[in-house]
Scaffold this motif. Structure first.
Motif, PDB file in Angstrom:
ATOM      1  N   PHE A 116     -45.233  22.790  32.305  1.00  0.00           N
ATOM      2  CA  PHE A 116     -45.505  21.381  31.986  1.00  0.00           C
ATOM      3  C   PHE A 116     -45.908  20.594  33.229  1.00  0.00           C
ATOM      4  CE2 PHE A 116     -43.605  22.488  27.923  1.00  0.00           C
ATOM      5  CZ  PHE A 116     -44.506  21.861  27.073  1.00  0.00           C
ATOM      6  N   ALA A 117     -45.480  21.033  34.413  1.00  0.00           N
ATOM      7  CA  ALA A 117     -46.014  20.413  35.633  1.00  0.00           C
ATOM      8  C   ALA A 117     -47.519  20.678  35.715  1.00  0.00           C
ATOM      9  CB  ALA A 117     -45.296  20.967  36.868  1.00  0.00           C
ATOM     10  N   ALA A 118     -47.935  21.884  35.329  1.00  0.00           N
ATOM     11  CA  ALA A 118     -49.365  22.216  35.317  1.00  0.00           C
ATOM     12  C   ALA A 118     -50.103  21.412  34.253  1.00  0.00           C
ATOM     13  CB  ALA A 118     -49.547  23.719  35.086  1.00  0.00           C
ATOM     14  N   VAL A 119     -49.451  21.172  33.125  1.00  0.00           N
ATOM     15  CA  VAL A 119     -50.060  20.337  32.075  1.00  0.00           C
ATOM     16  C   VAL A 119     -50.312  18.929  32.619  1.00  0.00           C
ATOM     17  CG1 VAL A 119     -49.612  19.196  29.850  1.00  0.00           C
ATOM     18  CG2 VAL A 119     -49.134  21.647  30.126  1.00  0.00           C
ATOM     19  N   ALA A 120     -49.318  18.369  33.312  1.00  0.00           N
ATOM     20  CA  ALA A 120     -49.473  17.022  33.878  1.00  0.00           C
ATOM     21  C   ALA A 120     -50.644  16.985  34.852  1.00  0.00           C
ATOM     22  CB  ALA A 120     -48.178  16.589  34.569  1.00  0.00           C
ATOM     23  N   GLU A 121     -50.766  18.023  35.686  1.00  0.00           N
ATOM     24  CA  GLU A 121     -51.880  18.085  36.640  1.00  0.00           C
ATOM     25  C   GLU A 121     -53.224  18.174  35.915  1.00  0.00           C
ATOM     26  OE1 GLU A 121     -51.499  21.270  39.536  1.00  0.00           O
ATOM     27  OE2 GLU A 121     -49.446  20.598  39.962  1.00  0.00           O
ATOM     28  N   ALA A 122     -53.270  19.025  34.890  1.00  0.00           N
ATOM     29  CA  ALA A 122     -54.529  19.212  34.157  1.00  0.00           C
ATOM     30  C   ALA A 122     -54.949  17.921  33.459  1.00  0.00           C
ATOM     31  CB  ALA A 122     -54.372  20.342  33.133  1.00  0.00           C
ATOM     32  N   TRP A 145     -46.517  11.327  25.632  1.00  0.00           N
ATOM     33  CA  TRP A 145     -45.638  12.375  25.065  1.00  0.00           C
ATOM     34  C   TRP A 145     -45.559  13.569  26.032  1.00  0.00           C
ATOM     35  CZ3 TRP A 145     -47.075  16.149  20.526  1.00  0.00           C
ATOM     36  CH2 TRP A 145     -45.940  16.919  20.195  1.00  0.00           C
ATOM     37  N   MET A 146     -46.696  13.994  26.544  1.00  0.00           N
ATOM     38  CA  MET A 146     -46.698  15.127  27.488  1.00  0.00           C
ATOM     39  C   MET A 146     -45.911  14.772  28.748  1.00  0.00           C
ATOM     40  SD  MET A 146     -48.213  17.540  25.878  1.00  0.00           S
ATOM     41  CE  MET A 146     -47.903  16.841  24.266  1.00  0.00           C
ATOM     42  N   GLU A 147     -46.036  13.523  29.226  1.00  0.00           N
ATOM     43  CA  GLU A 147     -45.287  13.104  30.419  1.00  0.00           C
ATOM     44  C   GLU A 147     -43.780  13.117  30.141  1.00  0.00           C
ATOM     45  OE1 GLU A 147     -48.775  10.112  32.159  1.00  0.00           O
ATOM     46  OE2 GLU A 147     -46.964   9.253  31.282  1.00  0.00           O
ATOM     47  N   GLU A 148     -43.434  12.668  28.935  1.00  0.00           N
ATOM     48  CA  GLU A 148     -42.020  12.640  28.540  1.00  0.00           C
ATOM     49  C   GLU A 148     -41.468  14.072  28.446  1.00  0.00           C
ATOM     50  OE1 GLU A 148     -40.518   9.590  27.985  1.00  0.00           O
ATOM     51  OE2 GLU A 148     -38.570  10.539  27.606  1.00  0.00           O
ATOM     52  N   LEU A 163     -55.709  20.826  25.597  1.00  0.00           N
ATOM     53  CA  LEU A 163     -55.630  21.074  27.047  1.00  0.00           C
ATOM     54  C   LEU A 163     -54.206  21.494  27.434  1.00  0.00           C
ATOM     55  CD1 LEU A 163     -56.865  21.128  29.853  1.00  0.00           C
ATOM     56  CD2 LEU A 163     -56.472  18.655  30.027  1.00  0.00           C
ATOM     57  N   ALA A 164     -53.205  20.839  26.858  1.00  0.00           N
ATOM     58  CA  ALA A 164     -51.812  21.224  27.134  1.00  0.00           C
ATOM     59  C   ALA A 164     -51.589  22.680  26.718  1.00  0.00           C
ATOM     60  CB  ALA A 164     -50.847  20.291  26.393  1.00  0.00           C
ATOM     61  N   ALA A 180     -54.231  14.908  34.406  1.00  0.00           N
ATOM     62  CA  ALA A 180     -54.670  13.940  35.417  1.00  0.00           C
ATOM     63  C   ALA A 180     -56.059  14.297  35.943  1.00  0.00           C
ATOM     64  CB  ALA A 180     -53.661  13.893  36.561  1.00  0.00           C
ATOM     65  N   ALA A 181     -56.315  15.596  36.074  1.00  0.00           N
ATOM     66  CA  ALA A 181     -57.587  16.035  36.648  1.00  0.00           C
ATOM     67  C   ALA A 181     -58.746  15.873  35.663  1.00  0.00           C
ATOM     68  CB  ALA A 181     -57.483  17.492  37.094  1.00  0.00           C
ATOM     69  N   ARG A 182     -58.459  16.146  34.379  1.00  0.00           N
ATOM     70  CA  ARG A 182     -59.515  16.090  33.359  1.00  0.00           C
ATOM     71  C   ARG A 182     -59.007  15.330  32.147  1.00  0.00           C
ATOM     72  NH1 ARG A 182     -60.308  21.803  31.668  1.00  0.00           N
ATOM     73  NH2 ARG A 182     -58.400  22.262  32.802  1.00  0.00           N
ATOM     74  N   PRO A 183     -58.873  13.998  32.240  1.00  0.00           N
ATOM     75  CA  PRO A 183     -58.261  13.239  31.140  1.00  0.00           C
ATOM     76  C   PRO A 183     -59.055  13.379  29.834  1.00  0.00           C
ATOM     77  CG  PRO A 183     -58.604  11.850  33.094  1.00  0.00           C
ATOM     78  CD  PRO A 183     -59.331  13.134  33.336  1.00  0.00           C
ATOM     79  N   PRO A 184     -58.452  13.922  28.791  1.00  0.00           N
ATOM     80  CA  PRO A 184     -59.149  14.066  27.518  1.00  0.00           C
ATOM     81  C   PRO A 184     -59.314  12.687  26.855  1.00  0.00           C
ATOM     82  CG  PRO A 184     -57.235  15.520  27.667  1.00  0.00           C
ATOM     83  CD  PRO A 184     -57.107  14.507  28.755  1.00  0.00           C
ATOM     84  N   ASP A 185     -60.281  12.580  25.959  1.00  0.00           N
ATOM     85  CA  ASP A 185     -60.496  11.274  25.336  1.00  0.00           C
ATOM     86  C   ASP A 185     -60.085  11.223  23.867  1.00  0.00           C
ATOM     87  OD1 ASP A 185     -62.526  12.840  24.497  1.00  0.00           O
ATOM     88  OD2 ASP A 185     -64.136  11.671  25.439  1.00  0.00           O
ATOM     89  N   THR A 186     -59.399  12.270  23.399  1.00  0.00           N
ATOM     90  CA  THR A 186     -58.855  12.226  22.039  1.00  0.00           C
ATOM     91  C   THR A 186     -57.436  12.806  22.049  1.00  0.00           C
ATOM     92  OG1 THR A 186     -59.683  14.439  21.509  1.00  0.00           O
ATOM     93  CG2 THR A 186     -61.112  12.571  20.926  1.00  0.00           C
TER      94      THR A 186
END
Ligand SMILES: [Mg+2]
Length: 217
Positions: free
Chosen positions: A44-50, A9-12, A65-66, A52-58
């Motif tokens: 949202f580019a920063a959200v995508a980076e964040a 969803w965030m990527e979209e 994080l977004a 990728a850098a720290r993938p949440p598990d829920t």
């Protein structure tokens, strides 16, 4: 919906905001300060980076994080407002590994409540609330009526788009556009327009994942 769903969803959203950036900025140029598209695109580019850098598990972790990234990276009013919306949605989901449509509908209500608390806008004030509130209502109504997630997200997306279009004749009572008074009428609110993109991205993700959509030509 699992963690992966929320990451997609965030990527979209990131892709939709990138594609809609100039349109959003043009809307903001008419009644604001012409930075809404570029601000959200950067956020949202920063959200995508964040992510990728720290993938949440829920799922909740993805949204928190977004939200915190948007608060940090996006200036003006829209960063804190969208940041609060996503963060409060994420908090509402708690630590659940999988989220039902009903839980997501409740989370959307929580995000809306956060936006209203922070911005003080009501429906009809010509703000993002004019898209977000009908979207939250439509999602809850569809889930309550037994609709599946794809139907609930489609209803929410349609309601958000309708709500955004309905801001055109309104006179702004909140935000920068309110400085224009009656001259703010005749233009779509940029925040309502970007909210429609964000909710529309939810529909796009659900439609792509649906078994029904695989049988379409
Ligand atoms: Mg602006």
């Amino acid at each position: 919906m699992d963690t992966r769903f929320f990451v997609i969803w965030m990527e979209e959203i990131t892709a939709a905001v990138r594609a809609g950036r100039d349109h959003l900025t043009r809307l903001d140029a008419a009644i604001g300060d012409a930075d809404h598209g570029t601000n959200l695109d950067r956020g949202f580019a920063a959200v995508a980076e964040a992510l990728a850098a720290r993938p949440p598990d829920t799922p909740g972790g993805v949204l928190v994080l977004a939200g915190s990234t948007l608060i940090r990276k996006v200036g003006g009013a829209s960063g804190p407002l969208y940041g609060t919306a996503f963060r409060d949605m994420g908090k509402a989901l708690g630590d659940a590994a999988d989220v039902s449509a009903a839980e997501l509908a409740s989370a959307l209500e929580a995000g809306l409540a956060g936006v209203r608390r922070l911005g003080g806008a009501e429906e009809g004030d010509k703000t993002m609330v004019d898209a977000l509130a009908p979207a939250a209502r439509a999602m809850a109504r569809t889930v309550d009526a037994g609709g599946d997630p794809e139907e609930a997200f489609a209803a929410a997306a349609a309601a958000a788009e309708e709500g955004a279009k309905a801001t055109v004749p309104l006179v702004a009572r909140k935000g920068r556009a309110s400085y224009l008074g009656a001259r703010s009428a005749g233009h779509e609110d940029p925040g309502a327009a970007s909210t429609a993109l964000i909710v529309g991205a939810l529909r796009a993700v659900a439609t792509r994942r649906s078994p029904r959509s695989e049988s379409r030509p």
